[in-house]
Write a protein that holds these residues in place. Structure first.
Motif, PDB file in Angstrom:
ATOM      1  N   THR A   6      49.582  50.015  43.495  1.00 42.12           N
ATOM      2  CA  THR A   6      48.357  50.786  43.744  1.00 42.12           C
ATOM      3  C   THR A   6      47.276  50.390  42.760  1.00 42.12           C
ATOM      4  O   THR A   6      47.553  49.821  41.708  1.00 42.12           O
ATOM      5  CB  THR A   6      48.613  52.296  43.581  1.00 42.12           C
ATOM      6  OG1 THR A   6      49.092  52.513  42.270  1.00 42.12           O
ATOM      7  CG2 THR A   6      49.616  52.782  44.597  1.00 42.12           C
ATOM      8  N   HIS A  42      46.298  54.044  48.256  1.00 40.97           N
ATOM      9  CA  HIS A  42      45.586  52.799  47.938  1.00 40.97           C
ATOM     10  C   HIS A  42      44.512  53.055  46.870  1.00 40.97           C
ATOM     11  O   HIS A  42      44.203  52.180  46.059  1.00 40.97           O
ATOM     12  CB  HIS A  42      44.940  52.234  49.212  1.00 40.97           C
ATOM     13  CG  HIS A  42      44.212  50.938  49.000  1.00 40.97           C
ATOM     14  ND1 HIS A  42      44.863  49.737  48.863  1.00 40.97           N
ATOM     15  CD2 HIS A  42      42.885  50.652  48.902  1.00 40.97           C
ATOM     16  CE1 HIS A  42      43.975  48.768  48.685  1.00 40.97           C
ATOM     17  NE2 HIS A  42      42.766  49.299  48.702  1.00 40.97           N
ATOM     18  N   ILE A 293      50.380  50.059  51.195  1.00 43.49           N
ATOM     19  CA  ILE A 293      49.443  50.572  50.178  1.00 43.49           C
ATOM     20  C   ILE A 293      48.614  49.407  49.625  1.00 43.49           C
ATOM     21  O   ILE A 293      47.398  49.491  49.506  1.00 43.49           O
ATOM     22  CB  ILE A 293      50.219  51.268  49.020  1.00 43.49           C
ATOM     23  CG1 ILE A 293      50.907  52.532  49.514  1.00 43.49           C
ATOM     24  CG2 ILE A 293      49.279  51.592  47.865  1.00 43.49           C
ATOM     25  CD1 ILE A 293      51.878  53.151  48.500  1.00 43.49           C
ATOM     26  N   TYR A 294      49.301  48.339  49.339  1.00 43.53           N
ATOM     27  CA  TYR A 294      48.634  47.194  48.711  1.00 43.53           C
ATOM     28  C   TYR A 294      47.612  46.554  49.646  1.00 43.53           C
ATOM     29  O   TYR A 294      46.523  46.172  49.235  1.00 43.53           O
ATOM     30  CB  TYR A 294      49.699  46.168  48.282  1.00 43.53           C
ATOM     31  CG  TYR A 294      49.118  45.022  47.500  1.00 43.53           C
ATOM     32  CD1 TYR A 294      48.646  45.221  46.210  1.00 43.53           C
ATOM     33  CD2 TYR A 294      49.039  43.737  48.058  1.00 43.53           C
ATOM     34  CE1 TYR A 294      48.105  44.183  45.484  1.00 43.53           C
ATOM     35  CE2 TYR A 294      48.504  42.690  47.342  1.00 43.53           C
ATOM     36  CZ  TYR A 294      48.036  42.914  46.044  1.00 43.53           C
ATOM     37  OH  TYR A 294      47.500  41.882  45.339  1.00 43.53           O
ATOM     38  N   TRP A 296      46.160  47.934  52.399  1.00 45.29           N
ATOM     39  CA  TRP A 296      45.384  48.878  53.219  1.00 45.29           C
ATOM     40  C   TRP A 296      43.916  48.436  53.322  1.00 45.29           C
ATOM     41  O   TRP A 296      43.244  48.208  52.315  1.00 45.29           O
ATOM     42  CB  TRP A 296      45.465  50.289  52.635  1.00 45.29           C
ATOM     43  CG  TRP A 296      44.646  51.318  53.372  1.00 45.29           C
ATOM     44  CD1 TRP A 296      43.596  52.029  52.866  1.00 45.29           C
ATOM     45  CD2 TRP A 296      44.823  51.770  54.729  1.00 45.29           C
ATOM     46  NE1 TRP A 296      43.109  52.893  53.827  1.00 45.29           N
ATOM     47  CE2 TRP A 296      43.830  52.755  54.977  1.00 45.29           C
ATOM     48  CE3 TRP A 296      45.703  51.439  55.760  1.00 45.29           C
ATOM     49  CZ2 TRP A 296      43.705  53.408  56.205  1.00 45.29           C
ATOM     50  CZ3 TRP A 296      45.571  52.090  56.993  1.00 45.29           C
ATOM     51  CH2 TRP A 296      44.589  53.054  57.199  1.00 45.29           C
TER      52      TRP A 296
END
Ligand code: GLU
Length: 315
Positions: A6, A42, A293-294, A296
């Motif tokens: 994140t 994110h 998440i990375y 997004w």
């Protein structure tokens, strides 16, 4: 894959997922959960889960636990404890009293049938929101029973920018008219409860399905009347089946199978236009969520009101 991909924490971002406990999650609701989760994480923010359970006759006993188990299986872990709207009725009543004291509400005696038969609704299709014609605005006839309390709306449009669906302008007097915040049995309605809950939970980003885009102007109007701040809105594409119908519990959309969590997450990422590589399904749910998440990115979702399920997946 590293454990934490994140960005630096920006504690100001707080997202939420607010399922109604009326049935198990389906692919449409998993997409809403995942989209709101990835958007918050994110940015290094918090993600909260709220059971939108004030519509008690529609609640299915115990299904909240099923929903939470599904989120867990899909590595969508929430912060803090789960918020149950039904435990906050006194907050809705306090907001209702604030509006009442300010003269923003009026009692209404109109039945649904009367509203539906009014000429302003003659062109409305079944299932479309009815427009309130303003019958009791200047006073309810004494002999009619109290059926609801309505919030007055203005004739000027409410404008807001949805991060995905672009600029919106909704003239509430023409689209819905004065709307119900509480019914004659004392039950507070969704629009009021949601605005109070978002304020109580200090939500800064409301990420949900585009089927709720039409509710947003009503919620912004309520926020203004109550002196609340306005969160950012992002309305995700609604997931449709192969025939173009929105997946819904009412239409019997297939429940998410928790034993297929990795496959489900990859389908949900695809529906969110994140273009996951094909071999992602071999990873664990937690690893797939970290990938999400990375990577997004909301750009491919811009002005995309719906997404179709791939033909091979169940609906
Ligand atoms: N409970 C609503 C639903 O399941 C969502 C409400 C919201 O996100 O504001 O569709």
């Amino acid at each position: 894959m590293t454990a934490n991909l994140t960005k630096a924490p920006a504690m100001s971002c707080r997202g939420r997922f607010a399922p109604s406990p009326t049935g198990p999650l389906h692919m449409g609701s998993l997409v809403a959960a995942l989209g709101s989760y990835l958007n918050a994480r994110h940015q290094g923010g918090n993600w909260l889960v709220r059971m939108d359970d004030i519509d008690t006759p529609r609640n299915v006993p115990g299904i909240d636990k099923t929903i939470l188990r599904t989120l867990d299986h899909h590595a969508l872990h929430w912060d803090g404890s789960v918020y149950y709207s039904s435990q906050h009725l006194e907050d809705y009543e306090a907001a209702f009293q604030t509006l009442k004291t300010a003269g923003a509400l009026f009692p209404c005696g109109c039945s649904r049938r009367e509203i539906s038969n009014h000429p302003v609704n003659s062109a409305r299709q079944p299932g479309q929101t009815l427009i309130y014609p303003g019958t009791c605005r200047d006073g309810k006839a004494k002999q009619t029973p109290l059926r609801s309390y309505r919030l007055r709306v203005a004739s000027s449009p409410i404008r807001f920018k949805d991060r995905l669906q672009g600029l919106q302008s909704d003239c509430l007097i023409n689209s819905v008219g004065d709307f119900v915040v509480k019914d004659g049995h004392g039950q507070h309605h969704y629009q009021l409860a949601t605005v109070v809950d978002d304020q109580r939970q200090q939500i800064t980003e409301v990420v949900r399905g585009a089927d709720l885009l039409a509710s947003t102007a009503r919620q912004i109007h309520l926020q203004t009347q109550l002196g609340y701040g306005r969160p950012v809105y992002l309305h995700l594409p609604v997931v449709k089946d192969a025939l173009g119908f929105k997946l819904s519990k009412q239409q019997g959309a297939t429940a998410i199978d928790d034993s297929q969590a990795s496959q489900n997450l990859v389908i949900a990422l695809t529906l969110l236009a994140q273009q996951p590589p094909g071999d992602l399904t071999s990873l664990t749910p937690a690893e797939i969520v970290q990938w999400g998440i990375y990577h997004w990115d909301t750009a491919p979702l811009m002005r995309m009101p719906s997404a179709a399920l791939p033909p091979t997946s169940a609906n």
